[in-house]
Scaffold this motif. Structure first.
Motif, PDB file in Angstrom:
ATOM      1  N   SER A  74       0.824  -1.212   0.000  1.00 53.23           N
ATOM      2  CA  SER A  74       0.000   0.000   0.000  1.00 53.23           C
ATOM      3  C   SER A  74       0.855   1.258   0.000  1.00 53.23           C
ATOM      4  O   SER A  74       0.461   2.281  -0.572  1.00 53.23           O
ATOM      5  CB  SER A  74      -0.927   0.007   1.214  1.00 53.23           C
ATOM      6  N   SER A  75       1.997   1.182   0.652  1.00 57.64           N
ATOM      7  CA  SER A  75       2.865   2.366   0.686  1.00 57.64           C
ATOM      8  C   SER A  75       3.417   2.706  -0.697  1.00 57.64           C
ATOM      9  O   SER A  75       3.751   3.859  -0.967  1.00 57.64           O
ATOM     10  CB  SER A  75       4.013   2.140   1.668  1.00 57.64           C
ATOM     11  N   LEU A  76       3.498   1.684  -1.574  1.00 59.47           N
ATOM     12  CA  LEU A  76       3.955   1.964  -2.940  1.00 59.47           C
ATOM     13  C   LEU A  76       2.928   2.768  -3.731  1.00 59.47           C
ATOM     14  O   LEU A  76       3.274   3.452  -4.695  1.00 59.47           O
ATOM     15  CB  LEU A  76       4.250   0.643  -3.662  1.00 59.47           C
ATOM     16  N   LEU A  77       1.646   2.667  -3.323  1.00 59.11           N
ATOM     17  CA  LEU A  77       0.591   3.406  -4.010  1.00 59.11           C
ATOM     18  C   LEU A  77       0.388   4.818  -3.460  1.00 59.11           C
ATOM     19  O   LEU A  77      -0.472   5.551  -3.946  1.00 59.11           O
ATOM     20  CB  LEU A  77      -0.728   2.642  -3.900  1.00 59.11           C
ATOM     21  N   MET A  78       1.165   5.175  -2.438  1.00 54.99           N
ATOM     22  CA  MET A  78       0.897   6.425  -1.734  1.00 54.99           C
ATOM     23  C   MET A  78       1.145   7.650  -2.607  1.00 54.99           C
ATOM     24  O   MET A  78       0.526   8.706  -2.409  1.00 54.99           O
ATOM     25  CB  MET A  78       1.744   6.476  -0.457  1.00 54.99           C
ATOM     26  N   ILE A  79       2.052   7.538  -3.585  1.00 54.74           N
ATOM     27  CA  ILE A  79       2.359   8.699  -4.431  1.00 54.74           C
ATOM     28  C   ILE A  79       1.178   9.049  -5.331  1.00 54.74           C
ATOM     29  O   ILE A  79       0.812  10.222  -5.494  1.00 54.74           O
ATOM     30  CB  ILE A  79       3.616   8.418  -5.272  1.00 54.74           C
ATOM     31  N   SER A  80       0.535   8.017  -5.906  1.00 55.56           N
ATOM     32  CA  SER A  80      -0.553   8.265  -6.865  1.00 55.56           C
ATOM     33  C   SER A  80      -1.931   8.220  -6.223  1.00 55.56           C
ATOM     34  O   SER A  80      -2.806   9.003  -6.587  1.00 55.56           O
ATOM     35  CB  SER A  80      -0.476   7.230  -7.999  1.00 55.56           C
ATOM     36  N   PHE A  81      -2.128   7.293  -5.279  1.00 52.25           N
ATOM     37  CA  PHE A  81      -3.452   7.107  -4.669  1.00 52.25           C
ATOM     38  C   PHE A  81      -3.303   7.196  -3.145  1.00 52.25           C
ATOM     39  O   PHE A  81      -3.224   6.172  -2.455  1.00 52.25           O
ATOM     40  CB  PHE A  81      -4.057   5.753  -5.070  1.00 52.25           C
ATOM     41  N   LEU A  82      -3.234   8.410  -2.669  1.00 50.50           N
ATOM     42  CA  LEU A  82      -2.942   8.622  -1.246  1.00 50.50           C
ATOM     43  C   LEU A  82      -4.055   8.087  -0.360  1.00 50.50           C
ATOM     44  O   LEU A  82      -3.799   7.401   0.646  1.00 50.50           O
ATOM     45  CB  LEU A  82      -2.725  10.115  -0.987  1.00 50.50           C
ATOM     46  N   PHE A  83      -5.326   8.375  -0.701  1.00 51.14           N
ATOM     47  CA  PHE A  83      -6.438   7.978   0.168  1.00 51.14           C
ATOM     48  C   PHE A  83      -6.587   6.453   0.203  1.00 51.14           C
ATOM     49  O   PHE A  83      -6.746   5.868   1.284  1.00 51.14           O
ATOM     50  CB  PHE A  83      -7.733   8.627  -0.328  1.00 51.14           C
ATOM     51  N   ILE A  84      -6.540   5.817  -0.963  1.00 53.46           N
ATOM     52  CA  ILE A  84      -6.685   4.352  -1.004  1.00 53.46           C
ATOM     53  C   ILE A  84      -5.540   3.677  -0.256  1.00 53.46           C
ATOM     54  O   ILE A  84      -5.734   2.703   0.487  1.00 53.46           O
ATOM     55  CB  ILE A  84      -6.730   3.876  -2.475  1.00 53.46           C
ATOM     56  N   SER A  85      -4.344   4.217  -0.432  1.00 49.39           N
ATOM     57  CA  SER A  85      -3.194   3.666   0.285  1.00 49.39           C
ATOM     58  C   SER A  85      -3.362   3.802   1.794  1.00 49.39           C
ATOM     59  O   SER A  85      -3.061   2.870   2.553  1.00 49.39           O
ATOM     60  CB  SER A  85      -1.925   4.383  -0.164  1.00 49.39           C
ATOM     61  N   SER A  86      -3.879   4.945   2.246  1.00 47.90           N
ATOM     62  CA  SER A  86      -4.086   5.150   3.685  1.00 47.90           C
ATOM     63  C   SER A  86      -5.126   4.190   4.243  1.00 47.90           C
ATOM     64  O   SER A  86      -4.966   3.671   5.361  1.00 47.90           O
ATOM     65  CB  SER A  86      -4.510   6.598   3.945  1.00 47.90           C
ATOM     66  N   VAL A  87      -6.168   3.924   3.481  1.00 48.61           N
ATOM     67  CA  VAL A  87      -7.206   2.995   3.937  1.00 48.61           C
ATOM     68  C   VAL A  87      -6.647   1.593   4.096  1.00 48.61           C
ATOM     69  O   VAL A  87      -6.889   0.913   5.109  1.00 48.61           O
ATOM     70  CB  VAL A  87      -8.403   2.998   2.956  1.00 48.61           C
TER      71      VAL A  87
END
Length: 336
Positions: A74-87
């Motif tokens: 999920s942390s890899l997605l934090m750059i593009s999809f911050l909210f989904i990664s946080s969830v």
């Protein structure tokens, strides 16, 4: 509740992993700390060559590896999809904490542990995920997920321990129930949940160390230990009632503080479920107390060879004074 000297290095790295996760400025560093913490706890579980310990270690490893892989992916997605990664990171931390609806693994793992490991899994292993959880509770959607998980944990922890005869499983469901109070405390303030966590840890330490001294794991064997006596069982009963939050024991102080804050913030719905679950948990604590005193009496112990205890342990009363702070010094009266 002392580990062998050869295992103290694992206990040191376990605490080091917790500190790394708490103090890390990035999610990758937090993930490294959680991994170090997990890999240090597994050798502490399987100290002896026992199938129950090995099974508990394997279950714990699989669950923690699943949540850790979810965090790093999920942390890899934090750059593009911050909210989904946080969830997804938030849900992975709930899985590590054994918060409902991800609590299914916790009683099964606890049932295969010894009492020192039960204390570590219920307290120290939850410290780093709770701190990381507090970092994420700035989003209103995650705040609602946390409240929903807290309500589910309160209900699951209260209902799950009703029909159990295993003391470790009862402590596991009690830990899930207390976790609901701590999650709501995290949503309010860091000071509140740290105070609740420390109080819960000290009370649980006195209970698990006493059970470890008595070497009991079943409800029926509580009165037949060589150290079982009426004074020890009375002190242990008061400690269990303190863990349940019965006034005027020490366990009531953080709950009373939480009740006042939640009433002031008009959080009546979560408070209703928390208080209802607290009453149910007090019921199965009382069942332990009543059953132990009934079985201590030879008249009521049918089909069981009763051997009165001639040994006395002075270590059990020494562990209990913290639970009577609320009686000796009613601190909660200052919160009125």
């Amino acid at each position: 509740m002392i580990f062998p000297f050869s295992c103290m290095i694992f206990f040191f790295t376990l605490m080091l992993g917790t500190l790394i996760s708490i103090s890390s400025p990035s999610w990758f560093g937090a993930w490294v700390g959680l991994e170090l913490n997990m890999m240090s706890f597994i050798p502490l579980i399987s100290l002896k060559m026992n199938s129950y310990y090995s099974e508990a270690a394997l279950k714990y490893f699989l669950i923690q590896a699943l949540s850790s892989s979810l965090i790093i992916s999920s942390s890899l997605l934090m750059i593009s999809f911050l909210f989904i990664s946080s969830v997804f990171i938030f849900l992975a931390l709930l899985l590590k904490l054994a918060s409902a609806p991800f609590h299914f693994w916790f009683p099964q793992v606890m049932e295969g542990l010894n009492w020192p490991q039960v204390f570590i899994l219920s307290t120290i292993q939850k410290l780093a995920p709770m701190v990381l959880l507090s970092y994420l509770l700035t989003n209103p959607v995650l705040l609602k997920i946390a409240l929903f998980s807290a309500i589910l944990s309160a209900v699951s922890g209260a209902l799950g321990g009703l029909n159990s005869l295993h003391l470790r499983k009862i402590i596991a469901f009690s830990s899930i129930n207390h976790l609901s109070w701590m999650i709501i405390a995290i949503t309010l303030s860091d000071i509140f949940w740290i105070f609740y966590f420390l109080t819960y840890s000290f009370i649980l330490l006195s209970i698990t160390s006493s059970f470890s001294k008595l070497q009991v794991f079943l409800l029926s064997s509580l009165s037949y230990s060589q150290y079982s006596s009426v004074p020890n069982l009375i002190l242990l009963s008061f400690t269990l009632l303190s863990l349940g939050g019965l006034p005027p024991f020490t366990g009531f102080i953080p709950k009373w503080l939480m009740i006042q804050i939640m009433v002031n913030l008009k959080m009546f719905l979560p408070l209703f479920f928390l208080l209802l679950s607290a009453l149910i948990t007090l019921y199965f604590y009382l069942r332990i107390v009543i059953m132990s005193f009934i079985l201590l009496n030879p008249i009521f112990s049918f089909n069981t060879k009763h051997t009165p205890s001639s040994n006395h342990s002075f270590s059990i009363p020494i562990k209990m004074p913290f639970n009577f702070v609320g009686i000796i010094l009613p601190i909660y009266m200052f919160f009125l």
